[in-house]
Design a protein around this motif. Structure first.
Motif, PDB file in Angstrom:
ATOM      1  N   VAL A 184       0.837  -1.201   0.000  1.00  0.00           N
ATOM      2  CA  VAL A 184       0.000   0.000   0.000  1.00  0.00           C
ATOM      3  C   VAL A 184       0.873   1.252   0.000  1.00  0.00           C
ATOM      4  O   VAL A 184       0.619   2.200  -0.758  1.00  0.00           O
ATOM      5  N   VAL A 185       1.921   1.254   0.824  1.00  0.00           N
ATOM      6  CA  VAL A 185       2.815   2.419   0.916  1.00  0.00           C
ATOM      7  C   VAL A 185       3.489   2.687  -0.429  1.00  0.00           C
ATOM      8  O   VAL A 185       3.505   3.828  -0.919  1.00  0.00           O
ATOM      9  N   PHE A 186       4.048   1.642  -1.043  1.00  0.00           N
ATOM     10  CA  PHE A 186       4.732   1.822  -2.322  1.00  0.00           C
ATOM     11  C   PHE A 186       3.745   2.156  -3.440  1.00  0.00           C
ATOM     12  O   PHE A 186       4.084   2.925  -4.352  1.00  0.00           O
ATOM     13  N   GLY A 187       2.546   1.589  -3.376  1.00  0.00           N
ATOM     14  CA  GLY A 187       1.530   1.922  -4.373  1.00  0.00           C
ATOM     15  C   GLY A 187       1.144   3.385  -4.313  1.00  0.00           C
ATOM     16  O   GLY A 187       1.034   4.063  -5.342  1.00  0.00           O
ATOM     17  N   LEU A 188       0.928   3.891  -3.104  1.00  0.00           N
ATOM     18  CA  LEU A 188       0.597   5.313  -2.933  1.00  0.00           C
ATOM     19  C   LEU A 188       1.762   6.199  -3.348  1.00  0.00           C
ATOM     20  O   LEU A 188       1.565   7.247  -3.974  1.00  0.00           O
ATOM     21  N   LEU A 189       2.982   5.779  -2.988  1.00  0.00           N
ATOM     22  CA  LEU A 189       4.171   6.555  -3.342  1.00  0.00           C
ATOM     23  C   LEU A 189       4.300   6.706  -4.853  1.00  0.00           C
ATOM     24  O   LEU A 189       4.606   7.796  -5.361  1.00  0.00           O
ATOM     25  N   LEU A 190       4.041   5.621  -5.581  1.00  0.00           N
ATOM     26  CA  LEU A 190       4.205   5.650  -7.036  1.00  0.00           C
ATOM     27  C   LEU A 190       3.070   6.373  -7.738  1.00  0.00           C
ATOM     28  O   LEU A 190       3.297   7.129  -8.692  1.00  0.00           O
ATOM     29  N   HIS A 191       1.842   6.146  -7.294  1.00  0.00           N
ATOM     30  CA  HIS A 191       0.681   6.615  -8.065  1.00  0.00           C
ATOM     31  C   HIS A 191      -0.008   7.869  -7.512  1.00  0.00           C
ATOM     32  O   HIS A 191      -0.800   8.481  -8.220  1.00  0.00           O
TER      33      HIS A 191
END
Length: 327
Positions: A184-191
């Protein structure tokens, strides 16, 4: 004077939405589960499926930052050696009297430093590709691990350390919970952040990004540092699951991680792909491996299947582009 309207957003198109690569991955994932269920009567056991995640999610932590690396148009093949070095240093420190909690923190720091070195070398020597630089550091990091332990194994960790790799929280494997949080953290960071948008911009055109004011060197270093950090996280879970470590742990992890990222629809040329695709690919490959393992299918067969899926993942988008050009 004629008025002109410029749309900030494109109208939603169901055909375009359902033709995305991620939907095809979901379809393949469903077919894999149907195949596995027919091959073995033990596959669809809920407890077995839950526990199967413990066998492949350790390397999945590296998949998350590798998505960022490959969207940048770069690659990091030193991740497995970073896992080994972080694991070996953690075990060696504990064997010399360092408290396990502190040894874990130092392991995370070691992984981050390895990533920082990769990032610094890549931005410092722009004439060299990331493949060459991370190939060199891959050999160096693994070499240091062998210097520390030679060909020996170290273990005998405190009992609580096994919690990371084998225990449950509310009936859910702890490693699965941690992976979901990081995903979730990396998904939010990227998108959902400016940082992520800049990564896409750099992957599409590095020169234009540099001239538009994006701090491309700084972003590259941060991304590679994150990759090193997540490699150290993998080291903690892998070491916990094995109960010991050796300098040759995680051998081949870099190929597995890159395969999952490419299968997830991340462009090898950079600038394209979504985090969700790589996450689906993690579970697709993991469940395929688990299901075939139940019926004692040789590992070589699994490699062939994954190889065919990778070819499929690379060829299909190109066929779509050619079709669109003809229209």
């Amino acid at each position: 004077m004629e008025l002109r309207t410029i749309q900030a957003k494109k109208d939603f198109n169901y055909k375009t939405f359902f033709l995305q690569w991620e939907w095809l991955l979901i379809l393949i994932f469903i077919l894999v589960n149907i195949l596995n269920a027919n091959l073995s009567p033990y596959y669809m056991n809920v407890d077995n499926l839950r526990d199967a995640t413990m066998g492949f999610l350790d390397k999945a932590f590296i998949v998350l930052p590798m998505v960022l690396v490959m969207i940048l148009g770069e690659i990091d093949i030193s991740v497995a050696s970073t896992v080994a070095l972080s694991s070996v240093i953690m075990a060696d420190l504990y064997s010399h009297g360092v408290p396990m909690g502190l040894a874990i923190l130092i392991s995370l720091l070691v992984g981050t430093v390895c990533g920082l070195i990769n990032g610094f070398l890549i931005v410092k020597f722009k004439e060299l590709s990331s493949v060459i630089i991370t190939l060199a550091t891959m050999i160096i990091y693994r070499g240091i691990a062998y210097m520390l332990l030679e060909d020996q194994a170290k273990g005998q960790f405190p009992d609580w350390f096994s919690f990371f790799g084998w225990e449950y929280v509310g009936g859910i494997p702890f490693i699965l919970i941690v992976f979901i949080v990081f995903a979730v953290v990396f998904g939010l960071l990227l998108h959902k952040t400016t940082f992520g948008r800049r990564i896409y911009a750099m992957g599409n055109n590095m020169t234009a990004s540099r001239f538009s004011g994006i701090q491309v060197d700084k972003i590259k270093i941060i991304v590679f540092a994150l990759t090193g950090l997540m490699a150290a996280v993998t080291a903690i879970f892998l070491t916990s699951r094995m109960g010991s470590t050796r300098p040759n742990v995680a051998t081949g992890y870099e190929l597995d991680v890159i395969a999952m990222v490419v299968l997830g629809g991340i462009s090898t040329a950079g600038g394209k792909g979504r985090m969700i695709g790589a996450i689906i690919a993690v579970f697709l490959v993991g469940m395929l491996s688990y299901g075939l393992g139940l019926v004692n299918v040789p590992a070589q067969v699994l490699l062939i299947i994954i190889g065919l899926l990778l070819i499929f993942a690379v060829v299909i988008p190109k066929l779509k582009i050619k079709k669109l050009r003809k229209v």
